[in-house]
Enzyme design. Structure first.
Site, PDB file in Angstrom:
ATOM      1  N   TYR A 113      31.192 -47.664 -21.365  1.00  0.00           N
ATOM      2  CA  TYR A 113      30.454 -46.748 -20.484  1.00  0.00           C
ATOM      3  C   TYR A 113      30.662 -45.287 -20.877  1.00  0.00           C
ATOM      4  O   TYR A 113      29.916 -44.411 -20.451  1.00  0.00           O
ATOM      5  CB  TYR A 113      30.880 -46.918 -19.015  1.00  0.00           C
ATOM      6  CG  TYR A 113      30.525 -48.256 -18.394  1.00  0.00           C
ATOM      7  CD1 TYR A 113      29.757 -49.186 -19.081  1.00  0.00           C
ATOM      8  CD2 TYR A 113      30.965 -48.589 -17.127  1.00  0.00           C
ATOM      9  CE1 TYR A 113      29.441 -50.418 -18.515  1.00  0.00           C
ATOM     10  CE2 TYR A 113      30.650 -49.806 -16.548  1.00  0.00           C
ATOM     11  CZ  TYR A 113      29.889 -50.723 -17.247  1.00  0.00           C
ATOM     12  OH  TYR A 113      29.586 -51.929 -16.682  1.00  0.00           O
ATOM     13  N   LYS A 141      38.349 -59.945 -24.353  1.00  0.00           N
ATOM     14  CA  LYS A 141      37.451 -60.761 -25.174  1.00  0.00           C
ATOM     15  C   LYS A 141      37.948 -60.613 -26.610  1.00  0.00           C
ATOM     16  O   LYS A 141      37.216 -60.234 -27.535  1.00  0.00           O
ATOM     17  CB  LYS A 141      35.993 -60.269 -25.002  1.00  0.00           C
ATOM     18  CG  LYS A 141      34.938 -61.175 -25.589  1.00  0.00           C
ATOM     19  CD  LYS A 141      34.755 -62.481 -24.848  1.00  0.00           C
ATOM     20  CE  LYS A 141      33.769 -63.373 -25.575  1.00  0.00           C
ATOM     21  NZ  LYS A 141      33.739 -64.754 -25.052  1.00  0.00           N
ATOM     22  N   ASP A 169      35.071 -64.718 -20.187  1.00  0.00           N
ATOM     23  CA  ASP A 169      34.178 -65.806 -19.761  1.00  0.00           C
ATOM     24  C   ASP A 169      34.957 -66.841 -18.955  1.00  0.00           C
ATOM     25  O   ASP A 169      34.480 -67.348 -17.929  1.00  0.00           O
ATOM     26  CB  ASP A 169      33.447 -66.436 -20.960  1.00  0.00           C
ATOM     27  CG  ASP A 169      34.320 -66.590 -22.191  1.00  0.00           C
ATOM     28  OD1 ASP A 169      35.434 -66.025 -22.213  1.00  0.00           O
ATOM     29  OD2 ASP A 169      33.908 -67.291 -23.128  1.00  0.00           O
ATOM     30  N   ASP A 187      33.849 -54.177 -13.926  1.00  0.00           N
ATOM     31  CA  ASP A 187      32.641 -53.924 -13.136  1.00  0.00           C
ATOM     32  C   ASP A 187      32.040 -55.258 -12.688  1.00  0.00           C
ATOM     33  O   ASP A 187      31.723 -55.484 -11.513  1.00  0.00           O
ATOM     34  CB  ASP A 187      31.655 -53.154 -14.041  1.00  0.00           C
ATOM     35  CG  ASP A 187      30.491 -52.558 -13.275  1.00  0.00           C
ATOM     36  OD1 ASP A 187      30.470 -52.682 -12.045  1.00  0.00           O
ATOM     37  OD2 ASP A 187      29.607 -51.971 -13.927  1.00  0.00           O
ATOM     38  N   ASP A 192      32.588 -57.516  -8.794  1.00  0.00           N
ATOM     39  CA  ASP A 192      31.448 -57.906  -7.960  1.00  0.00           C
ATOM     40  C   ASP A 192      31.476 -59.413  -7.701  1.00  0.00           C
ATOM     41  O   ASP A 192      31.145 -59.872  -6.607  1.00  0.00           O
ATOM     42  CB  ASP A 192      30.119 -57.536  -8.632  1.00  0.00           C
ATOM     43  CG  ASP A 192      29.630 -56.159  -8.192  1.00  0.00           C
ATOM     44  OD1 ASP A 192      30.470 -55.361  -7.733  1.00  0.00           O
ATOM     45  OD2 ASP A 192      28.421 -55.886  -8.313  1.00  0.00           O
TER      46      ASP A 192
END
Ligand code: NAD
Length: 369
Positions: free
Chosen positions: A136, A195, A227, A251, A255
Site C-alpha cells: 500500500y 506468503k 491462504d 486488511d 475483515d
C-alpha cells in the site's frame, strides 16, 4: 485535560460518531473534544481529503476518534484526492504503524456469526496488522499517467511490495508483548502470517520475526501461510491467540475475523504509534448503502472510544464501564439490524446509543419481549 480530535468523515461516519460522543459525555471525564472534517466531507469544503487544518488538529491531540470515509461518487477522482487517502495520510503523519483489531465474540451474539455457535463461543483473538509499509505504500507506476483515476490505453499497472527490517522488528515486538500481556504473563501464542513460499518480502518477514522471537522464549511462535490462515480462521478460529501480519494480508484477514464476531458493526480498532498515541476507529467503512437511515450499528465506534480510554488516555475504569454497558444492552436483547439474530428488540443507530448511555448512567434499559 486530554485533547481528542474527532473526525466523523462520510456516510454513516457522522451517525456513529455522534453516538460515541454521547457515550463519552455520559462518563463526565475531563476531555477537550474538537471536531474537523475528513475524507469526502473535507474534499467538498477544502478540496482535499486531509486538509492542513485537520492534520494539525490530529497531530496536536492526544488521541483521534475517527468515523469512516468514502463514497463511490469519489471513485473518479485522482487517487491522491480520494477520501480513503486521508486514512493513509493520518497513519503516515502520526506514525501509526500498529493496528489492533480484537475479534471478540460476545456470548449474546454467537448466533449472529456466520459460523456455528460452538466455533465462536468464547472467541477472543487479536489481529495485529502492520500499517505503514507493504504494497500500500510502494510506488504505483500508474500514478504518473492516471487520467481521472484510471489508465486508458495502458497495457499494465503494478505496485511494489516492500518491508524494511526495522519495520518488521517493531511490529514483531508489539505482537510478542501483546501475547504476553493477554496471557497474564503465561506467554501466549503469536501466529505470524506470511506468503514466504512465493514472495521474497515475506520470506524476509518470516526470518526477521523468527529473529525477534529469540527475545521472547516464553511466547509460542508459529508461522502460517496467508491462504491457510484464511482457511483456519473459519475452520477453528479459537486456535489463534495473537495474529501478526503485513498491511495487505492484515486488511483482508481482519475483515474475515470481523464476520466471526457477528458483524463488522461490532469491531473496534486502534492504530498506535510507538508511544501509545492512537487513532481509534470502527473496522468498517462509511457504508453508503445504509447512510442517513438510522440503520448503522454504532457499537464498533463506541467500543473504539473505550479502547481509546484504555490505551491512550489511561482511563481503564471508564473503558470497562463502556464495555460492560454494551454487554448489558446486548443481554437486554437490543439489536441493530446487522446483528438481529437472537435479539428481542430491533433498534436504530440513535436508540442503540440511547441504550448504551442509559446503561452507563445506570438507568433502566427499556425492552419489549
Ligand atoms: P463498508 O465497511 O462501508 O460496508 C460493507 C458492508 O457492511 C455494507 O453492506 C454495509 O452496509 C455494512 N456495514 C458497515 N458498517 C456497518 C455498521 N456499522 N452497521 C451495519 N452495517 C454496516 O465497506 P464498503 O461498502 O466496501 O465501502 C464503502 C466505502 O467505505 C468505500 O468508499 C470504501 O473505500 C470506504 N471504506 C472506508 C474505510 C475507513 O474509513 N476506515 C474502511 C473500509 C472502507
Amino acid at each position: 485535560m486530554a485533547k481528542i480530535a474527532v473526525l466523523p468523515g462520510d456516510g454513516i461516519g457522522t451517525e456513529i460518531i455522534e453516538q460515541a460522543l454521547r457515550v463519552l459525555r455520559a462518563l463526565e471525564l475531563p476531555l477537550e473534544i474538537e471536531t474537523a472534517p475528513v475524507g469526502g466531507a473535507a474534499y467538498e469544503v477544502h478540496g482535499h481529503p486531509l486538509p492542513e487544518s485537520t492534520l494539525r488538529l490530529a497531530m496536536a491531540a492526544d488521541a483521534v476518534l475517527f468515523g469512516a470515509v468514502g463514497d463511490w461518487k469519489y471513485d473518479k477522482l485522482e487517487r491522491a484526492l480520494r477520501p480513503e487517502q486521508a486514512i493513509l495520510g493520518l497513519r503516515k503523519h502520526l506514525g501509526l504503524f500498529a493496528n489492533f483489531r480484537p475479534a471478540l465474540c460476545y456470548g449474546q451474539l454467537t448466533h449472529a456469526s456466520s459460523l456455528k455457535p460452538e466455533l465462536v463461543d468464547g472467541l477472543d483473538i487479536l489481529i495485529i496488522r502492520e500499517l505503514t509499509g507493504d504494497i500500500y505504500f510502494g510506488q504505483p507506476r500508474g500514478r504518473r499517467t492516471a487520467v481521472d483515476g484510471h489508465f486508458p490505453g495502458a497495457e499494465e499497472a503494478f505496485d511494489t511490495m516492500r518491508y524494511s527490517k526495522p519495520e518488521i522488528e517493531r511490529i514483531a515486538h508489539v505482537a510478542f508483548r501483546a501475547a504476553r500481556q493477554r496471557s497474564g504473563g503465561k506467554g501466549g501464542k503469536v501466529t505470524s502470517v506470511d506468503k514466504a513460499n512465493v514472495l521474497e518480502t515475506f520470506q524476509f518477514w518470516k526470518d526477521v520475526v523468527t529473529e525477534v522471537h529469540a527475545q521472547y522464549p516464553d511466547v509460542e511462535l508459529e508461522h502460517m501461510y496467508v491462504d491457510n490462515a484464511a482457511m483456519q480462521l473459519v475452520r477453528a478460529p479459537k486456535k489463534f491467540d495473537v495474529v501478526v501480519t503485513g498491511n495487505m494480508f492484515g486488511d483482508i484477514l481482519s475483515d474475515e475475523a470481523a464476520m466471526l464476531t457477528g458483524s463488522i458493526g461490532m469491531l473496534p480498532s486502534a492504530s498506535l504509534d510507538a508511544n501509545n498515541k492512537g487513532l481509534y476507529e470502527p473496522s468498517h467503512g462509511s457504508a453508503p448503502d445504509i447512510a442517513g437511515r438510522d440503520l448503522a450499528n454504532p457499537l464498533a465506534t463506541i467500543l473504539s472510544a473505550a479502547m481509546m480510554l484504555r490505551f491512550t488516555l489511561q482511563h481503564a475504569e471508564a473503558a470497562d464501564r463502556i464495555e460492560s454497558a454494551v454487554g448489558d444492552v446486548l443481554s437486554a436483547g437490543l439489536r441493530t439490524a446487522d446483528i438481529w439474530s437472537g435479539g428481542t428488540t430491533q433498534v436504530g443507530t440513535r436508540a442503540m446509543g440511547d441504550a448504551v448511555v442509559a446503561a452507563i448512567t445506570k438507568k433502566s434499559i427499556r425492552t419489549k419481549s
